[in-house]
Design a protein around this motif. Structure first.
Motif, PDB file in Angstrom:
ATOM      1  N   GLY A 469      -0.276 -33.992 -15.960  1.00  0.00           N
ATOM      2  CA  GLY A 469       0.141 -33.338 -14.960  1.00  0.00           C
ATOM      3  C   GLY A 469      -0.910 -32.837 -13.981  1.00  0.00           C
ATOM      4  N   PRO A 470      -0.358 -32.213 -12.617  1.00  0.00           N
ATOM      5  CA  PRO A 470      -1.229 -31.809 -11.597  1.00  0.00           C
ATOM      6  C   PRO A 470      -2.434 -30.958 -12.077  1.00  0.00           C
ATOM      7  CG  PRO A 470       0.838 -30.864 -11.162  1.00  0.00           C
ATOM      8  CD  PRO A 470       0.912 -31.826 -12.531  1.00  0.00           C
ATOM      9  N   PRO A 471      -3.461 -30.892 -11.616  1.00  0.00           N
ATOM     10  CA  PRO A 471      -4.498 -29.705 -11.901  1.00  0.00           C
ATOM     11  C   PRO A 471      -4.080 -28.301 -11.560  1.00  0.00           C
ATOM     12  CG  PRO A 471      -5.256 -31.190 -10.040  1.00  0.00           C
ATOM     13  CD  PRO A 471      -4.056 -31.758 -10.521  1.00  0.00           C
ATOM     14  N   ALA A 472      -4.635 -27.445 -12.314  1.00  0.00           N
ATOM     15  CA  ALA A 472      -4.311 -26.066 -11.750  1.00  0.00           C
ATOM     16  C   ALA A 472      -5.070 -25.577 -10.547  1.00  0.00           C
ATOM     17  CB  ALA A 472      -4.476 -25.059 -13.109  1.00  0.00           C
ATOM     18  N   LYS A 473      -4.002 -24.862  -9.833  1.00  0.00           N
ATOM     19  CA  LYS A 473      -4.669 -24.319  -8.670  1.00  0.00           C
ATOM     20  C   LYS A 473      -4.752 -22.878  -8.672  1.00  0.00           C
ATOM     21  CE  LYS A 473      -2.794 -28.324  -5.825  1.00  0.00           C
ATOM     22  NZ  LYS A 473      -2.194 -28.796  -4.698  1.00  0.00           N
ATOM     23  N   MET A 474      -5.484 -22.106  -7.635  1.00  0.00           N
ATOM     24  CA  MET A 474      -5.523 -20.761  -7.381  1.00  0.00           C
ATOM     25  C   MET A 474      -5.205 -20.336  -6.007  1.00  0.00           C
ATOM     26  SD  MET A 474      -9.387 -19.543  -7.085  1.00  0.00           S
ATOM     27  CE  MET A 474     -10.506 -20.007  -5.635  1.00  0.00           C
ATOM     28  N   HIS A 475      -4.798 -19.274  -5.722  1.00  0.00           N
ATOM     29  CA  HIS A 475      -4.407 -18.900  -4.480  1.00  0.00           C
ATOM     30  C   HIS A 475      -5.411 -17.518  -4.350  1.00  0.00           C
ATOM     31  CE1 HIS A 475      -1.043 -21.673  -4.429  1.00  0.00           C
ATOM     32  NE2 HIS A 475      -0.858 -21.290  -5.827  1.00  0.00           N
ATOM     33  N   LEU A 476      -5.952 -17.569  -3.178  1.00  0.00           N
ATOM     34  CA  LEU A 476      -6.883 -16.399  -2.852  1.00  0.00           C
ATOM     35  C   LEU A 476      -6.052 -15.452  -2.118  1.00  0.00           C
ATOM     36  CD1 LEU A 476     -10.407 -17.997  -2.142  1.00  0.00           C
ATOM     37  CD2 LEU A 476      -9.866 -16.684  -3.973  1.00  0.00           C
ATOM     38  N   LYS A 477      -6.328 -14.129  -2.166  1.00  0.00           N
ATOM     39  CA  LYS A 477      -5.621 -13.157  -1.014  1.00  0.00           C
ATOM     40  C   LYS A 477      -6.206 -13.328   0.007  1.00  0.00           C
ATOM     41  CE  LYS A 477      -5.073  -9.833  -4.937  1.00  0.00           C
ATOM     42  NZ  LYS A 477      -5.286  -8.564  -5.599  1.00  0.00           N
ATOM     43  N   ASN A 478      -5.390 -12.614   1.129  1.00  0.00           N
ATOM     44  CA  ASN A 478      -6.192 -12.779   2.608  1.00  0.00           C
ATOM     45  C   ASN A 478      -7.212 -12.085   2.743  1.00  0.00           C
ATOM     46  OD1 ASN A 478      -3.688 -14.203   3.455  1.00  0.00           O
ATOM     47  ND2 ASN A 478      -2.688 -12.512   3.817  1.00  0.00           N
ATOM     48  N   GLY A 479      -8.330 -12.538   3.281  1.00  0.00           N
ATOM     49  CA  GLY A 479      -9.552 -11.899   3.420  1.00  0.00           C
ATOM     50  C   GLY A 479     -10.527 -11.797   2.337  1.00  0.00           C
ATOM     51  N   ALA A 480     -10.154 -12.453   1.289  1.00  0.00           N
ATOM     52  CA  ALA A 480     -11.005 -12.578   0.025  1.00  0.00           C
ATOM     53  C   ALA A 480     -12.334 -13.401   0.449  1.00  0.00           C
ATOM     54  CB  ALA A 480     -10.282 -13.222  -1.204  1.00  0.00           C
ATOM     55  N   LYS A 532     -18.350 -20.228 -34.916  1.00  0.00           N
ATOM     56  CA  LYS A 532     -18.755 -20.861 -33.530  1.00  0.00           C
ATOM     57  C   LYS A 532     -18.495 -19.980 -32.356  1.00  0.00           C
ATOM     58  CE  LYS A 532     -17.721 -25.533 -35.191  1.00  0.00           C
ATOM     59  NZ  LYS A 532     -16.884 -26.755 -34.946  1.00  0.00           N
ATOM     60  N   LEU A 533     -19.268 -20.260 -31.479  1.00  0.00           N
ATOM     61  CA  LEU A 533     -19.200 -19.302 -30.139  1.00  0.00           C
ATOM     62  C   LEU A 533     -18.166 -19.958 -29.189  1.00  0.00           C
ATOM     63  CD1 LEU A 533     -22.866 -18.602 -29.554  1.00  0.00           C
ATOM     64  CD2 LEU A 533     -21.516 -17.529 -30.844  1.00  0.00           C
ATOM     65  N   ARG A 534     -17.445 -18.931 -28.658  1.00  0.00           N
ATOM     66  CA  ARG A 534     -16.519 -19.303 -27.352  1.00  0.00           C
ATOM     67  C   ARG A 534     -17.301 -18.740 -26.225  1.00  0.00           C
ATOM     68  NH1 ARG A 534     -10.741 -17.237 -28.329  1.00  0.00           N
ATOM     69  NH2 ARG A 534     -10.685 -19.539 -29.213  1.00  0.00           N
ATOM     70  N   ILE A 535     -17.499 -19.499 -25.211  1.00  0.00           N
ATOM     71  CA  ILE A 535     -18.111 -19.070 -24.141  1.00  0.00           C
ATOM     72  C   ILE A 535     -17.005 -18.856 -23.099  1.00  0.00           C
ATOM     73  CG2 ILE A 535     -19.776 -19.379 -22.163  1.00  0.00           C
ATOM     74  CD1 ILE A 535     -21.346 -21.055 -24.137  1.00  0.00           C
ATOM     75  N   THR A 536     -16.865 -17.531 -22.499  1.00  0.00           N
ATOM     76  CA  THR A 536     -15.891 -17.143 -21.483  1.00  0.00           C
ATOM     77  C   THR A 536     -16.413 -16.686 -20.431  1.00  0.00           C
ATOM     78  OG1 THR A 536     -15.443 -15.118 -22.365  1.00  0.00           O
ATOM     79  CG2 THR A 536     -14.120 -16.933 -23.462  1.00  0.00           C
ATOM     80  N   GLY A 537     -15.658 -16.691 -19.218  1.00  0.00           N
ATOM     81  CA  GLY A 537     -16.179 -15.979 -18.037  1.00  0.00           C
ATOM     82  C   GLY A 537     -16.072 -14.733 -17.859  1.00  0.00           C
ATOM     83  N   ASN A 538     -16.733 -13.897 -17.317  1.00  0.00           N
ATOM     84  CA  ASN A 538     -16.571 -12.300 -16.921  1.00  0.00           C
ATOM     85  C   ASN A 538     -16.126 -12.578 -15.621  1.00  0.00           C
ATOM     86  OD1 ASN A 538     -16.124  -9.602 -16.966  1.00  0.00           O
ATOM     87  ND2 ASN A 538     -18.490  -9.266 -16.749  1.00  0.00           N
ATOM     88  N   TYR A 539     -14.711 -12.744 -15.242  1.00  0.00           N
ATOM     89  CA  TYR A 539     -14.272 -12.668 -13.852  1.00  0.00           C
ATOM     90  C   TYR A 539     -13.633 -11.457 -13.357  1.00  0.00           C
ATOM     91  CZ  TYR A 539     -14.769 -17.818 -14.635  1.00  0.00           C
ATOM     92  OH  TYR A 539     -15.318 -19.191 -14.974  1.00  0.00           O
ATOM     93  N   LYS A 540     -13.583 -10.497 -14.389  1.00  0.00           N
ATOM     94  CA  LYS A 540     -12.958  -9.032 -13.978  1.00  0.00           C
ATOM     95  C   LYS A 540     -13.576  -8.545 -12.558  1.00  0.00           C
ATOM     96  CE  LYS A 540     -11.467  -6.589 -17.321  1.00  0.00           C
ATOM     97  NZ  LYS A 540     -11.519  -5.721 -18.579  1.00  0.00           N
ATOM     98  N   PRO A 541     -14.725  -8.589 -12.567  1.00  0.00           N
ATOM     99  CA  PRO A 541     -15.318  -7.994 -11.112  1.00  0.00           C
ATOM    100  C   PRO A 541     -15.578  -8.896 -10.065  1.00  0.00           C
ATOM    101  CG  PRO A 541     -17.178  -8.231 -12.755  1.00  0.00           C
ATOM    102  CD  PRO A 541     -16.154  -8.848 -13.563  1.00  0.00           C
ATOM    103  N   THR A 542     -15.417 -10.165 -10.197  1.00  0.00           N
ATOM    104  CA  THR A 542     -15.693 -11.268  -9.532  1.00  0.00           C
ATOM    105  C   THR A 542     -14.434 -11.773  -8.607  1.00  0.00           C
ATOM    106  OG1 THR A 542     -16.113 -12.822 -10.921  1.00  0.00           O
ATOM    107  CG2 THR A 542     -18.129 -11.675 -10.332  1.00  0.00           C
ATOM    108  N   LEU A 543     -13.772 -12.659  -9.672  1.00  0.00           N
ATOM    109  CA  LEU A 543     -12.664 -13.607  -9.196  1.00  0.00           C
ATOM    110  C   LEU A 543     -11.438 -12.818  -9.217  1.00  0.00           C
ATOM    111  CD1 LEU A 543     -11.670 -16.324  -8.383  1.00  0.00           C
ATOM    112  CD2 LEU A 543     -11.647 -17.166 -10.623  1.00  0.00           C
ATOM    113  N   ARG A 546      -9.375 -10.960  -6.539  1.00  0.00           N
ATOM    114  CA  ARG A 546      -9.323 -11.711  -5.147  1.00  0.00           C
ATOM    115  C   ARG A 546      -8.591 -12.772  -5.224  1.00  0.00           C
ATOM    116  NH1 ARG A 546     -13.708  -9.440  -6.122  1.00  0.00           N
ATOM    117  NH2 ARG A 546     -15.138  -8.071  -4.675  1.00  0.00           N
ATOM    118  N   ILE A 547      -7.493 -12.987  -6.259  1.00  0.00           N
ATOM    119  CA  ILE A 547      -6.828 -13.997  -6.380  1.00  0.00           C
ATOM    120  C   ILE A 547      -5.197 -13.601  -6.523  1.00  0.00           C
ATOM    121  CG2 ILE A 547      -8.384 -15.674  -7.241  1.00  0.00           C
ATOM    122  CD1 ILE A 547      -7.125 -15.283 -10.116  1.00  0.00           C
ATOM    123  N   ILE A 548      -4.296 -14.281  -6.210  1.00  0.00           N
ATOM    124  CA  ILE A 548      -2.874 -13.983  -6.457  1.00  0.00           C
ATOM    125  C   ILE A 548      -2.427 -14.589  -7.832  1.00  0.00           C
ATOM    126  CG2 ILE A 548      -0.498 -14.367  -5.399  1.00  0.00           C
ATOM    127  CD1 ILE A 548      -1.439 -14.830  -2.919  1.00  0.00           C
TER     128      ILE A 548
END
Length: 641
Positions: A469-480, A532-543, A546-548
């Motif tokens: 299937g098509p790759p996942a996309k994101m939608h930024l908010k206006n002015g982000a 084992k370790l699972r490495i995740t991103g801390n996107y709460k204060p960054t991304l 600012r996304i829809i």
């Protein structure tokens, strides 16, 4: 009559009367329970309601004020005659003398010391505050002083915190909050939900046999006896007691708390059988027909045997079952309950007769008592041969009257410690039965299994695949605008494993290194169940801000269980690194860039845990893949089954 108020004043005056000196000497003030000004005002109202002419008010006052106030009036107006005074003059003379001028500083100190009494209502407490503040002359600060003293004097700290949190604008608002909280608490106390009453917990202990004053041992007897307390011993009355910090002593249990908060409000007394208190503070002179021991014993003379015959735990969690052990006693298998609180092993007389019909009892110096003080009559001990596993020992078994559980005490536990599998005995039972192959596969079956595994290597691989299937996309908010976060350090104990996990992702093509990026987020490490370790991103204060965020309903467990109703065989298929199967486009990949302390900036090519819109995208894709398959249920981001 309309003059009852003044009569009442005279009666109270008689109770607190002080002698008056000679008219030429200064007269002493009479201590009155209520201000004379208030009483005379009520008397004036009564005169007006009775339509008494004003010129006769002074005569009525002299008649109904009583002899004591008349004598005081004569002294105060001497050498004048009170008969020629007007009612206003009489009222002024008496009130000036009896109603001393209030000192606003002294009244303020009294006001600051007002505290809510135990079980006093909010209405009564606030009324006392208002009355005490009358002579403090707070004027414009009256409202604030009333609020502060109400908060300081409230008995319930929870109520005080609730009022502070709501920030009342004035005393009326604070009073309404306190009154509503009190009403809610009283209603909650009255409405009791049905609770399963737990069975009694037996706690058995043994004590040294009592001795008479002449030194002879008291003979063993099963009759009901009570030891008498010494005549000079003061009887305990909790209702007349207070603690050192002036806290009330509860009449139901003897502890320092208000009666309304006692946890024994619905308890039954073991001494008199009445409800609302316990035997420790019972004031009844009669007792029920029980072997109750009331003599206080030194702590060193008591060895406690703790035995829980049955304990029902209210709520959804069931209590642990009894730990029963098969013990061979004189050739008969007996189930004994493991009781680490019991110093010895105990059996009922009726049971020991079935094991050893011709048993002989030896004398014992142990007398047993329950936790509540009820005597359990031990009639002796007998020597038996006991076997657990491969160990056989000759041990004492203590015999008691009546019916009780057969207990395996510490004496026997220490003797058979090597034979008792405590780990298996106290292990948690498996709530779900797992299917396992008890016998090794035959050569033919092993060949077929290897063929299936080789045929579907991509399915059973530990490396995540890729959803079509098509790759996942994101939608930024206006002015982000992009946010760049510096790398967060990793604990030294996890650093090597952390670097190894990132290196494997890079070699698998899921991450790629970059030299610069407008977006960067820190990493967050989660240790999985398999270590084992699972490495995740801390996107709460960054991304994420600012996304829809994509919206898609995540299935609830009650709906999944409803679809699986009636099934008896289950198979759970766990998707390896589920989100890693989902590709992301270039813009989304740039925004998902991670700043690591070991490899610098890395840019994910697949979806990463932590991005707020990934769960909805993944759920939508999984429902598309599994659509039309019978008896298959998607468990959200936990896999499929």
């Amino acid at each position: 009559m309309p003059y009852d108020s003044l009569k009442y004043l005279v009666q109270q005056n008689k109770r607190h009367q002080h002698s008056l000196d000679h008219p030429n000497s200064p007269c002493k003030r009479i201590a009155l329970p209520t201000e004379l000004q208030s009483r005379t005002t009520r008397f004036t109202w009564a005169l007006n309601l009775s339509k008494i002419p004003e010129e006769q008010h002074s005569h009525y006052a002299c008649v109904y004020m009583g002899s004591e106030l008349n004598d005081a009036l004569k002294i105060l107006v001497s050498p004048e005659d009170p008969e020629y005074l007007t009612y206003t003059q009489i009222q002024t003379k008496l009130t000036v003398h009896f109603d001393a001028t209030r000192n606003k500083f002294a009244e303020s100190i009294k006001f600051r010391s007002i505290m809510q009494k135990p079980e006093e209502s909010i209405v009564s407490f606030t009324l006392r505050l208002r009355q005490a503040a009358t002579y403090c002359e707070y004027e414009a600060f009256l409202d604030r002083m009333l609020i502060e003293q109400m908060l300081a004097g409230l008995e319930s700290r929870e109520m005080c915190d609730e009022i502070i949190a709501k920030k009342p604008e004035n005393f009326t608002a604070a009073y309404e909050i306190a009154y509503a909280l009190e009403a809610t608490r009283n209603t909650a106390d009255e409405v009791k939900t049905a609770v399963v009453k737990p069975d009694t917990t037996n706690k058995i202990g043994y004590e040294k046999p009592p001795f008479r004053k002449n030194g002879n041992q008291r003979p063993n007897s099963s009759s009901t006896r009570r030891y008498q307390k010494s005549p000079n011993q003061a009887r305990y009355h909790p209702s007349n007691q207070t603690s050192k910090d002036n806290q009330p002593v509860c009449s139901g249990c003897g502890e320092n708390h208000p009666r309304s908060q006692c946890r024994f409000l619905n308890a039954n007394c073991l001494k008199c059988g009445k409800k609302g208190h316990i035997s420790k503070v019972c004031r009844s002179k009669t007792t029920r027909d029980t072997n109750l021991i009331t003599e206080d014993k030194p702590a060193e003379n008591i060895d406690v045997v703790q035995h829980l015959s049955k304990l029902e735990v209210t709520g959804t969690v069931q209590s642990s079952p009894k730990k029963l052990i098969d013990v061979n006693i004189e050739g008969t298998t007996v189930k004994m309950e493991l009781d680490t609180g019991a110093p010895c092993s105990i059996i009922a007389k009726s049971k020991v007769a079935t094991i050893k019909p011709e048993f002989q009892l030896q004398k014992t110096d142990r007398h047993f008592a329950s936790y509540t003080g009820h005597r359990i009559n031990c009639i002796g001990k007998t020597s038996v041969n006991a076997t657990i596993g491969t160990t056989t020992s000759n041990l004492y078994l203590y015999v008691v009257e009546g019916e009780c559980e057969t207990l395996l005490g510490r004496e026997w536990i220490s003797e058979f410690a090597q034979e008792i599998n405590f780990e298996r005995l106290f292990a948690k039972p498996d709530l779900i039965h797992n299917l396992s192959v008890k016998q090794p596969l035959s050569l033919e079956h092993q060949r077929q299994l290897d063929h299936i595994l080789n045929l579907y290597q991509d399915v059973f691989s530990n490396v995540p695949g890729k959803i079509s299937g098509p790759p996942a996309k994101m939608h930024l908010k206006n002015g982000a605008t992009p946010i760049f976060a510096r790398a967060r350090d990793i604990p030294v104990a996890l650093r090597d494993e952390y670097a190894k996990e990132i290196e494997s992702k890079i070699s698998s093509g899921f991450y790629k290194r970059v030299d610069y990026s407008e977006w960067a987020s820190t990493t967050h490490v989660v240790v999985k169940k398999n270590g084992k370790l699972r490495i995740t991103g801390n996107y709460k204060p960054t991304l994420n801000p600012r996304i829809i965020i994509d919206e898609h309903p995540i299935p609830k467990f009650e709906h999944l269980f409803h679809r699986m109703r009636g099934a008896s065989l289950f198979c759970h298929l766990d998707v390896t690194d589920a989100y890693a199967h989902l590709e992301v486009d270039e813009e989304f990949s740039h925004a998902l860039t991670l700043n690591t302390p070991t490899h610098g900036l890395i840019r994910p090519k697949r979806a990463v845990y932590g991005a707020a819109n990934i769960p909805a995208i993944w759920q939508r894709r999984m429902e598309t893949v599994l659509q039309g398959l019978e008896n298959v249920t998607d468990l959200g981001n936990m896999g499929s089954s």
